[in-house]
Structure formats: structure tokens, C-alpha cells
Design an enzyme around this catalytic site. Structure first.
Site, PDB file in Angstrom:
ATOM      1  CE1 TYR A   1      -3.638   2.496   1.062  1.00  6.41           C
ATOM      2  CE2 TYR A   1      -2.557   2.740   3.180  1.00  6.41           C
ATOM      3  CZ  TYR A   1      -3.531   3.122   2.292  1.00  6.41           C
ATOM      4  OH  TYR A   1      -4.404   4.121   2.639  1.00  6.41           O
TER       5      TYR A   1
ATOM      6  CE1 TYR B   1      -3.593  -3.523   8.954  1.00  9.11           C
ATOM      7  CE2 TYR B   1      -4.314  -1.241   8.972  1.00  9.11           C
ATOM      8  CZ  TYR B   1      -3.305  -2.179   9.099  1.00  9.11           C
ATOM      9  OH  TYR B   1      -2.027  -1.762   9.372  1.00  9.11           O
ATOM     10  CG  HIS B   2      -9.236   0.610   8.670  1.00  6.64           C
ATOM     11  ND1 HIS B   2      -9.843  -0.250   7.782  1.00  6.64           N
ATOM     12  CD2 HIS B   2      -8.279   1.259   7.987  1.00  6.64           C
ATOM     13  CE1 HIS B   2      -9.283  -0.102   6.596  1.00  6.64           C
ATOM     14  NE2 HIS B   2      -8.340   0.797   6.684  1.00  6.64           N
TER      15      HIS B   2
ATOM     16  CG  HIS C   1      -6.391   7.355  11.710  1.00  2.00           C
ATOM     17  ND1 HIS C   1      -6.102   8.054  10.576  1.00  2.00           N
ATOM     18  CD2 HIS C   1      -6.578   6.074  11.317  1.00  2.00           C
ATOM     19  CE1 HIS C   1      -6.106   7.235   9.538  1.00  2.00           C
ATOM     20  NE2 HIS C   1      -6.402   6.024   9.952  1.00  2.00           N
TER      21      HIS C   1
END
Lengths: 320, 717
Positions: B82, B236-237, B597
Site C-alpha cells: 500500500y 483492519y482499521h 484516526h
């Protein structure tokens, strides 16, 4: 006092510092704040104080965001005192009100202050009353006082404002029986929020339930209690809210109720403050004499009854 | 149990208890997921399974052992790194270099303004352009991004959720203008909006219209792009935000269920689109748990899809991409991260992933350099070429422990999935904020374990490196990137047919009012050179922008420290402060710019509150000016800025300016936490930042420093 001039000029930092002073538990701060308030009340503004209360989850902050946006778009200056309920018994607190007031918190015509409730009744303390005096002197047209609905606290909050508003959600009509009589008596306006989407029907029904239930509480010389339907998310019904608030204020002023209410409130706060001072004095005396643990032991050993202990301690504490 | 094996076990137990001087019943250890791990597993632990089938085979029901019969013995997993930063030109160069060095697929990282549907020239995104990914404003940028990369041969994965419509449209148009028909495009678009509301916060519109957009994309790709994965349902997050493996697994599959429902509501048959659903999991440091998680995920998904009435076998099979855990990387002793990433990669492989990204060791500090990206890629090349892990399919099958763990995880996750279903599905649960709160609770517990030392992190809370190495990092000149992008936008706006663009945008707004598929009018607008920002605004007119409600946990952190000396020391300093100053120390914790985030900010808020601070939480996406107003009105002693997307060099000086503008005498101190390269420290200190806390900072120590700084600052008055 330099601070007074700055507040009257509307300087943001000065207003903030002044509120810190009136909320402070430090003796020297309290002295300064007493002086400050006696100066400020000589220069009163014209603000209307509106209380908003209601159970958690009905969207109080979202409503205030929505209604507040409407008011500032009409060029009103708006001060908000939010009593944040998320306090813990120990430790500090997380004040998250502003995360739900994104748009109005940016607006230069607002002043938003959150206060941790510190375990007091709904967080209302002398500080909240003084803070509203500061915002009044600073020229804010409306002062909102937001509290969370935990029974008793509404009655305290209603003694701080000219209009008291209860925000409820759709479907709460059934709980109306359970709502303490006091609250329905103290509230002037009932706002049924979430009048949107799937909940629209339910919201209308709830509003109707409130209307019929409230018809029993009609006061002779006051306006009929108002029930309004709004959607904070869709920003509908906001004009009705301000129209109703202005109507009630005008009527109350005309009939002298407005001043009468402020006078009653003053009596209430004087009484509260006197009680507070006496209570804190008594608490100190009790602690210094150490009577409670002493007599408690006697009661435990069955040497005297609890009633006798209470009587003895009371007499001993009050004599001086 | 036969008498013989019973005797065997009893003898083992005796020896165990003699060696350890412990009762066997006291020898279990509990995982973050609340699973008891025993010191030994036996045949008995394979009994009473309700999810795992003991004798299943790879590529066969319930697909526990892998989606394909041959797995890596035929073709190894895809090495898919990524990446993306700065301008399309620079990212394109970086991609081409990587492809020459053995990388097989592309995975594009977009910058935050693109995610949130803002053009680079928007004032709101000043500090974020080109920082944590590449800036894409128009289809011209997309064309540059894939310059000399034939899109009919290269599979491209795009991490895009918020601005998914204009970005996918740009990709399709870029392909067409390269001469590649959309039916030949292969790759994946993340298109997973539910997890954005839970953890990552790069949404644009409210949940319901966002779900409609997801369904539109599934519908369009199922009809017109047969080689393209319409969604990458991402856990994932969640793990990155602090979720344990059960929460990650359960919420990801529950999201999957919701997407299947959304697509079916468009009248699609489940088999029309289900084969093109893909997944994305995080692989953290709990080695066996991660392996079991991937096996459990496949097992449960097969069951879920069967219940949906899928008939095509490919609909039943969960295919997944994995990425090693970013949150497990530490700023301290950073070369340890190479080792962590290697073990995590091995977990992913033993779990049977289809593609993998391995993190660069410097990602706790900044964006990867060419050199660190090379090491990350080589981690996978070594696994594929040197270790022999590709030679046997699902080599851990039959392990008492792994099979039992797979079953345990499946059971626990299934309970949560059932709970969500009872609430009416994930959209409703997300709107009520339940998953977010559970994840935050889990995150706070994990942080408390590290801070209290009950969980060892090598080089951070134990075995510290006395000589911290200094590491070179990639520096993005944010202002240059922004200027370049603005020039490009202006040039395009000059040369395009403005009337036609306006008409296309009106069509798009109208389509949003109807129930028609939005991707089609979107492609039209993008073809005419409408910008990503313009397209997003055209839809915003109908849907509005979403603002999240913020709920917080409390008491979770403090609970881990009952009786802890350091914790009590900070508590008593705060009490002392309160006695002296008439109120508690008050701190405003904020995120600024487009970086959503908020795990770090939330953990700091809840743990500081547990220690006795009054903590104000600012909303997400605040501008520095808004933060200054908020801070001054609430008369806070300090502002804590959480930064993870490299915007701090622009945003922090703006905040300082904002404070002085409202109050020239402002005494509010500012501290910064998050991902900050050491090279930036001096710059921040010069801008009057009082303290900087990097990843892996101990929160109690940080809190003590903050209260000391506040006290010092006040005593200067």
C-alpha cells in the site's frame, strides 16, 4: 475593576477567566468573584435565560446545535452554559458536549462553556448562576443553560432561567405518568425532538399525549404550557421555538410574571446560599468535635439508641 | 478418554505441576479476547465443535483450510504494498520502481482531502494535501498516477470509502482514456463505509445515503466490471483502533452481512455479486490467534452466505487481503519493527491470506523511504522464496491448539454477530455508537496493559535501547504539493467546458434525489473534468455532511492501576493542584484537519480523566482557529494535539496564531502526541510546543509531565 470593562466589551478571554473565578473553590477566587458580580449586576444586559433539560439520548446537544444555528443566523448573540453529566465520582470528567455543537461552536457570535458537574445535583451550583450574570453583562441576547435530566436537578435549573424547556423523544408519552409532577410544573415548553424519518408518527403521537396530559396543569395566570414538534437533524420547527419563547416572555413581562419569577428565584438562591454556609459550618464543627464516630460506637455496643445519639450530637454541635 | 490416555495425561499433569510449582488449573493465561489459553492441548480439545469441521479439506466446505485447493503450492500470495504520497507524478515513479523490484499488485493510498471529498485548493484542508497519500483532484491526476502502467494487466486496489464515487469514476475514465474497457479493469475498491463510522472517520455523508452509495457500486461493478472486487470489507482499521480479534472478526462479518442485504435490496441475486466481495484483516503480534482468526473468518462467512441462499460455490468463499499491524510498530528502537512485521507476515501466510502488505519499520515515525519499503517487500520475498512455507497447504491443520482456537474464536464472534442482528443490523448499531464504544473500551484496556507493564513491548517498556538509533525519514513538502495541485486544478478549470460540467453536476444532484445509480452520472461529470470536490459537493447538497456523535468510555483505564504507585502519584499531584487552584487541571484534546484516526485522542482523554483531569473533547475535523476559540472559552490550562497524518507542521503554528489572536496574553500550553518524525521536534519546540509524545509513550508518565508543565506555567504568573 479592569476585568469588568473587558467583560462588558465582550472580550472572550476575560469572560472565560471570569467564569473560572466564579466556579473556583478557592477562597481568594471567591472573594474576587463576589466583588466582580456586585460590579456586573450594576450593568445588567437584556438577555433572556433559557433552560434546556431532558433525559440522556433525546438529542439535547444536537437540538441546541440546530436551534442555536438558527438564532445566530438571525443575528442573535448566544451564550451556552453546558453542564456536562459525564462526571465520575472519582477522577475528572470528559466534557464532550462540543463534539455535538460543531457549527455553532465555530460562530463568532457564540460563547460555549462546558462545566463538569462534580457530582452536585445536575451540576447546578452557585457558579452557574454567576456565569449567566457574566454572559448577560457581556451582551449575549440569549443564554442557554443545558442540564441533563436527573429528576431533582430540573427544579434547581428552572430557578436559574426565565423559561424552562424540557426536551423529550418520541415514544416518551407513556412515561409521562412517571415524570415527577414537579418537572411538568416547572417546565414552560415541551419540545418533542426527532420528528423526522421513521419516527415522525410516533413523535406526533407523543406530542398529542403531552398536550392532553398537560391540560391538567394549567395555571390560572400563566400561559398554557406549549408542546412543540421539532427535528434537530432536519432543522425543522426552529422558528416555532423562538416564536413561542418570545411570546411567553412578552406575556410574562406584561403580566408582571417575569419580574415576579426573578424575585422568587432570588429568594430561592439566597436561601440556598445561607443553607450552604450553615451546612458547611456545621460540617466543620462536626468533624472537629469527632462526636459522630464516638457516639456511633456507643450505639453499636447498644449503650444508647440511635435516636439518643442523634439528639446528643445535635445539641452539642449547635451550642456554642 | 481411554484409561491409557487418561493415565498418560495424569502423568503429564504431575510433571507439569512439579516443574512449574503451580496447579494446572492456575496455569491458563487469558487473551485480550477473553479466551483462556491452556498450557497444553490434546485430542480431547477437538470435541464438541459446532463450527469447525475436523476433517475438511482446502477449497472445500466450510473453507476453513483455505479458499483454494492448491493455495500457495500453485501460486503464492500477491505481494501488494500500500503506498501513495505527494503528487500523482511522484507516486507513479514510486509504483514503477516497486513493480520492477518484484511487487505484483498496486495498492493506492489517497490523501485525506481526497478521502473526505475536498479539492486541494479548499481552505479546510490546508495541512493535509499529499501528506498521508496521493492527492487526486481530477481524472488528469488519476491518469498521471497510472502513467505507463497498463490497467488491463495490473490489478489495482484503492483504499477509498468516503469519496468512493468520484474516485472510482476517475479510475474508470482513466482506464478508458488509456484504451482499456472497464470490463477489463481488475482490482478492488475498499468501499466499506460502515467501519469508517466506527473507527477511521473518513466518511462524508450520513450512514443511510452512504449505504446506498455502497450498494450502487456493488450493482454497477457486478454488471459492468466482472473482474473488479466491489468492496473490501475491512476489519483492519478496527484492530488498528484497538479492537481485539473477536471484535474485529465479528464486526467485519456483521458489516459484510449488512452489505449483502444492501445489495440484495437493489434487486440483485446474491450470486450476482457475492463472488466479488473481498475482505481485509489486520495481523497483529498474537501469532496463533491471528492464524485462527483467518481460518474462523472463512468458516463463518461460508455459513453466513449459505444462510443467504447462495448457490454458487464462489459466493461462499471468503477471500482476503491482510496487512501487518501498524499499531504494533513502535517509535522507540524502530528496527525491532522489522522483526515484528516478519512474524506477523508469517501468521498471515499460515492463516492463508490471498494477498499481503508488510509495513515498513519506519511507519510509526513517517511515510516509508525507498529503503524501508524495500526491506518490507523483501520480508515477503524471503518468505516466498527461502522458507518453504508455500509447499504445503494449511500446514497447521489438525493441531489440537489451532483447531480449538479456531472454534473458540468462531463461537465468540458468532455471539456478537447474533447480538448485532438482534439490534437490527450493523447500520443501526453503528448509528447508536455501540461498536465504536466497545472498540474504544478494548483499546483502552490494551493501552493500560502496556503502560502498567503487564504486557511487554520490547524496547518500549522493557529492554530499552540505551542508544536509540536515528532513522532517516521521507519528508513531504506539503506546501509545494498543494501549490502544484492548485495550479493543475486552475489549468483544468480554464480549459474545460464549464457549462457542460455544471449541467453534469446538476444531473448528479438530481440523481441523488431519485433512487437511480449514482456512478453513471458521476462518470459523466468526471469525464468532463469535474473535480472530486465538485462531485462530492453536488451530492452533499442532497445528503448533507455527517458529523459523528462522540461517546467516551470512562474508568476502564484507571481500573488497571488500582494501587499502582505511579498512577497514584499523578492522582495526588492533581488533587494538590485542585486544592491550590480551586479547580482541576483542564485539558482540551483535539484532532485538527482531516485526520480522523481518533484512537489516540480518545485513549488520552479517557485515561487523563481517570487520573483526575477535566478533559474537553473537541469535535473531529476542527480548524486551528476553532480549536483556539474552544480552548479560550473553556479556559483550559493546556491543549493536547493528536496528529497521525503529518499535518502538524502546518496546523500547530496556525493554532498558536489563533490563540494569540483571541488572547494576546494567552498562557495556554500546547503539547503534541502521535506520529511525529524526530526531525520535526525542533520545529515544533520553536513554535512554543511544550512537550511531544511519540507512539508508545507511557500515558501515566505523559500525564505527569503535563501536570508538571501546567503547574510550572501557573507559578510563573
Amino acid at each position: 475593576m479592569e476585568l469588568v470593562d473587558k467583560i462588558i466589551k465582550g472580550e472572550r478571554a476575560a469572560i472565560a477567566k471570569a467564569i473560572t473565578l466564579v466556579e473556583s473553590s478557592k477562597d481568594t477566587d471567591q472573594q474576587i468573584s463576589r466583588q466582580l458580580i456586585s460590579e456586573l449586576i450594576k450593568k445588567p444586559g437584556k438577555s433572556i435565560r433559557v433552560g434546556f433539560s431532558g433525559p440522556p439520548g433525546v438529542g439535547k446537544s444536537t437540538f441546541i446545535e440546530s436551534f442555536g444555528s438558527y438564532l445566530v443566523s438571525q443575528n442573535y448573540k448566544l451564550g451556552i452554559l453546558a453542564i456536562d453529566p459525564s462526571s465520575q465520582i472519582t477522577g475528572g470528567s470528559i466534557l464532550g458536549d462540543k463534539t455535538r455543537m460543531v457549527e455553532i461552536s465555530k460562530n463568532p457570535n457564540t460563547f460555549i462553556r462546558s462545566t463538569p458537574s462534580r457530582g452536585t445535583l445536575g451540576g447546578i451550583s452557585m457558579g452557574t448562576r454567576e456565569a449567566s450574570i457574566i454572559l448577560d453583562a457581556a451582551g449575549y441576547n440569549f443564554i442557554f443553560i443545558e442540564t441533563v435530566g436527573v429528576g431533582q436537578s430540573e427544579i434547581v435549573a428552572s430557578n436559574l432561567v426565565d423559561i424552562f424547556t424540557l426536551i423529550v423523544g418520541p415514544g416518551s408519552g407513556d412515561e409521562l405518568q412517571g415524570i415527577k409532577k414537579g418537572i411538568t410544573e416547572y417546565a414552560d415548553i415541551f419540545i418533542v425532538n426527532k420528528n423526522d424519518g421513521e419516527l415522525k408518527m410516533e413523535a406526533s403521537k407523543t406530542a398529542a399525549d403531552y398536550k392532553s396530559a398537560l391540560s391538567y396543569y394549567k395555571k390560572l395566570d400563566a400561559l398554557e404550557k406549549q408542546v412543540l414538534l421539532v427535528s434537530a437533524i432536519e432543522q425543522t420547527g426552529m422558528e416555532d421555538v423562538i416564536k413561542t419563547i418570545n411570546q411567553i416572555i412578552d406575556q410574562n413581562k406584561l403580566k408582571g410574571i417575569f419580574d415576579e419569577r426573578r424575585a422568587d428565584q432570588l429568594e430561592y438562591w439566597i436561601e440556598e446560599e445561607v443553607k450552604n454556609i450553615i451546612a458547611s459550618d456545621i460540617t466543620k464543627r462536626l468533624a472537629s468535635k469527632g462526636n459522630i464516630p464516638k457516639y456511633s460506637k456507643k450505639v453499636m455496643k447498644n449503650e444508647m439508641s440511635m435516636y439518643e445519639a442523634v439528639e446528643t450530637i445535635t445539641k452539642d454541635t449547635l451550642k456554642q | 478418554m481411554t484409561n491409557n490416555s487418561n493415565n498418560g495425561f495424569n502423568n503429564w499433569q504431575k510433571s507439569f505441576e512439579k516443574e512449574t510449582k503451580k496447579n494446572l488449573s492456575d496455569a491458563n493465561s487469558e487473551t485480550d479476547e477473553g479466551i483462556d489459553i491452556k498450557p497444553v492441548y490434546t485430542k480431547e480439545d477437538l470435541e464438541n465443535f459446532s463450527f469447525v469441521e475436523k476433517h475438511s479439506l482446502p477449497g472445500q466446505w466450510p473453507y476453513t483450510r483455505g479458499p483454494k485447493a492448491s493455495m500457495y503450492t500453485n501460486r503464492p500470495w500477491t505481494i501488494r504494498q500500500y503506498a501513495g504520497f505527494s503528487t500523482a507524478e511522484e507516486s507513479n515513479e514510486f509504483y514503477k520502481k516497486n513493480l520492477e523490484s518484484g511487487q505484483k499488485g498496486l495498492s493506492v493510498a489517497f490523501d485525506l482531502p481526497t478521502h473526505r471529498g475536498y479539492d486541494s485548493d479548499d481552505d479546510l484542508v490546508m495541512g493535509d494535501v499529499g501528506k498521508a497519500g496521493v492527492a487526486i483532484d481530477t481524472v488528469e491526476d488519476m491518469k498521471i498516477l497510472f502513467n505507463n502502467i497498463p490497467l488491463d494487466q495490473m490489478s489495482v486496489s484503492m483504499t477509498m470509502n468516503g469519496a468512493v464515487l468520484p474516485v472510482l469514476a476517475s479510475f474508470i475514465v482513466a482506464g478508458e482514456e488509456q484504451g482499456v474497457d472497464r470490463s477489463l479493469l481488475s482490482g478492488t475498491i475498499q468501499n466499506d463505509i460502515l467501519k469508517e463510522f466506527m473507527v477511521r472517520n473518513t466518511y462524508i455523508y450520513p450512514p443511510e445515503p452512504s449505504m446506498k452509495i455502497v450498494a450502487d457500486i456493488i450493482e454497477f461493478t457486478s454488471k459492468e466490471m466482472p473482474k473488479f472486487n466491489s468492496i473490501s470489507i475491512s476489519g483492519y482499521h478496527m484492530q488498528e483502533a484497538g479492537a481485539d480479534n473477536v471484535l474485529e472478526l465479528a464486526y467485519t462479518l456483521a458489516d459484510g452481512i449488512e452489505y449483502v442485504r444492501a445489495a440484495m435490496s437493489k434487486g440483485l441475486d446474491v450470486d450476482d455479486f457475492a463472488p466479488r466481495l473481498s475482505f481485509f484483516f489486520a495481523i497483529g503480534t498474537d501469532f496463533f490467534m491471528e492464524i485462527a482468526k483467518l481460518r474462523a473468518a472463512r468458516t463463518l462467512w461460508a455459513k453466513i452466505m449459505k444462510d443467504f441462499g447462495a448457490k454458487n460455490e464462489r459466493s461462499l468463499i471468503l477471500r482476503t487481503h491482510c496487512q501487518t499491524s501498524g499499531v504494533s510498530l513502535t517509535e522507540k528502537d524502530p528496527y525491532n519493527n522489522i522483526i515484528r512485521t516478519s512474524y506477523e507476515a508469517l501468521s498471515a501466510i499460515l492463516g492463508g491470506t490471498q494477498s499481503l502488505h508488510t509495513n515498513s519499520f519506519d511507519e510509526a515515525i513517517a511515510l516509508p523511504t525507498d529503503e524501508s519499503a524495500r526491506i518490507a517487500r523483501n520480508t515477503q520475498l524471503i518468505l516466498q522464496n527461502e522458507t518453504g512455507v508455500t509447499k504445503t497447504v494449511d500446514p497447521l491443520a489438525g493441531s489440537y491448539f489451532i483447531e480449538n482456537l479456531t472454534e473458540e474464536l468462531s463461537k465468540k464472534a458468532w455471539d456478537i454477530i447474533t447480538e448485532i442482528e438482534e439490534l437490527g443490523g450493523m447500520t443501526k448499531a453503528v448509528k447508536a455508537g455501540i461498536p465504536k464504544l466497545k472498540i474504544e473500551e478494548s483499546a483502552t484496556k490494551k493501552q493500560a496493559k502496556v503502560d502498567s507493564g503487564s504486557r511487554v513491548v520490547v524496547g518500549v517498556n522493557k529492554y530499552k535501547n540505551p542508544k536509540e538509533p536515528s532513522v532517516d525519514v521521507r519528508v513531504i513538502d506539503n506546501n509545494r504539493v498543494r501549490d502544484d495541485q492548485i495550479k493543475k486544478i486552475h489549468a483544468i478549470k480554464q480549459s474545460r467546458n464549464t457549462k457542460a460540467v455544471e449541467k453534469a453536476l446538476t444531473n448528479l444532484t438530481n440523481a441523488a434525489k431519485d433512487e437511480t445509480n449514482l456512478l453513471i452520472p458521476c462518470i459523466e461529470a468526471i469525464k468532463l473534468r469535474a473535480t472530486v470536490g465538485e462531485v462530492s459537493k453536488a451530492l452533499e447538497q442532497v445528503y448533507g455532511r455527517h458529523f459523528a456523535k462522540s461517546l467516551s468510555v470512562s474508568g476502564v483505564y484507571g481500573k488497571h492501576f488500582e494501587g499502582d504507585k505511579e498512577f497514584m502519584k499523578v492522582e495526588s499531584k492533581i488533587k494538590e493542584f485542585e486544592n491550590l487552584n480551586g479547580r482541576r487541571p483542564r485539558v482540551l484534546v483535539v484532532k485538527m484537519g482531516q485526520d480522523g484516526h481518533d484512537r489516540g485522542a480518545k485513549i488520552v482523554a479517557t485515561s487523563f480523566a481517570d487520573m483526575g483531569f477535566d478533559v474537553d473533547m473537541g469535535p473531529l475535523f476542527q480548524s486551528p482557529k476553532d480549536v483556539a476559540k474552544d480552548a479560550i472559552e473553556n479556559d483550559v490550562h493546556a491543549i493536547g494535539v493528536s496528529t497521525l497524518a503529518a499535518g502538524h507542521k502546518t496546523l500547530v503554528p496556525e493554532l498558536m496564531k489563533g490563540l494569540k489572536e483571541i488572547d494576546p496574553k494567552s498562557k495556554i500550553i500546547v503539547f503534541v502526541g502521535g506520529i511525529i518524525p524526530e526531525q520535526d521536534y525542533e520545529f515544533l519546540y520553536e513554535n512554543n510546543v511544550s512537550a511531544i509524545f511519540g507512539p508508545g509513550s507511557n500515558i501515566i508518565e505523559s500525564a505527569e509531565k503535563v501536570i508538571d508543565l501546567i503547574s510550572d506555567n501557573l507559578s510563573k504568573e
